[in-house]
Write a protein that holds these residues in place. Structure first.
Motif: not given
Length: 201
Positions: A135-136, A140-142, A147-152, A157-158
C-alpha cells in the motif's frame, strides 16, 4: 580469511534461491533448514546468520516480490515526464502469468498469506504485513500520477492505493485458496488494468 560484503551477499542469494526452489518443490512446511543449507552448499549456521529461520527466508522472498514495484515507484518519483500506469499493469500481468502457469507458486503463495495473517495479529519487529508495505508503494505511484497527470475526482493517491491494495489482495487470496472461478491470468490482469485506467485523467 575474512569474507567480503560481496561474498556474504552472494551466499545470501544462494541460500534464498535454494529456499525458494525447495519451497516450490516440497512446500514450505515440509522443508528443513538442513535441506536448504545442503542445496545451497553452506552450513545450517550460515542460514541462521543470514535469515535467522524459515520465516526469515519467507519474509525475504516476500520482500523480493515487491522489488519491481519499488523500482517503478522510484522511477516515477524521479521522472519529469507524465507518469503512466501501463508499466504498473505490465508488472502485475507478468507476475499473474507466472502464478497461473506454475502450480507450485500457488502453494508458496498460500504460505505467504498465512505469514501475513500471523504478522497482522502480532506486534513483532519487522512484522509489517505485505499488504501494508505494498500500500505504501502504491501511494508513491499514485502520488507521481497525481503530480504528472492528475487523478479524476474524488480519488486521491491514498484512497486509490487503499482501493487497489484491497482489490489485488482479494484477487490473489481467492485464487490462491482456489475459491474463485477465474484465472489469475488473464482475468485478474485484465481487471487490474481496467481499474488502473480509471484512475488517470
Amino acid at each position: 580469511m575474512r569474507r567480503t560484503k560481496e561474498q556474504a551477499a552472494e551466499t545470501g542469494r544462494q541460500i534464498l534461491q535454494a529456499a525458494e526452489d525447495l519451497f516450490l518443490e516440497k512446500g514450505y512446511e515440509d522443508v528443513t533448514l538442513e535441506e536448504i543449507a545442503a542445496l545451497a552448499g553452506v552450513t545450517r549456521g550460515a542460514v541462521h546468520w543470514h535469515f535467522k529461520n524459515k520465516q526469515g527466508l519467507l519474509l525475504a522472498l516476500r520482500d523480493a516480490a515487491q522489488e519491481p514495484f519499488r523500482v517503478l515507484a522510484d522511477e516515477l518519483a524521479a521522472s519529469n515526464g507524465a507518469a503512466s500506469l501501463k508499466k504498473f499493469g505490465d508488472i502485475f500481468a507478468d507476475i499473474f502469468d507466472r502464478l497461473e502457469n506454475d502450480p507450485r507458486q500457488q502453494a508458496l503463495l498460500r504460505g505467504m498469506i498465512r505469514l501475513d495473517i500471523a504478522l497482522s495479529e502480532k506486534d513483532e519487529p519487522g512484522g509489517t504485513t505485505f499488504r501494508a508495505e505494498m500500500n505504501g508503494i502504491f501511494v508513491r505511484l499514485f502520488q507521481a500520477v497525481e503530480r504528472d497527470t492528475g487523478m479524476p475526482p474524488p480519488w486521491t493517491p491514498h484512497t486509490a492505493a487503499s482501493m487497489l491494495s484491497a482489490t489485488i489482495s482479494g484477487l490473489v487470496f481467492e485464487w490462491a485458496l482456489g475459491k474463485g472461478a477465474f484465472h489469475i491470468s488473464p482475468d485478474g490482469s485484465l481487471f487490474v488494468r481496467t481499474i488502473l485506467s480509471s484512475l488517470t485523467k
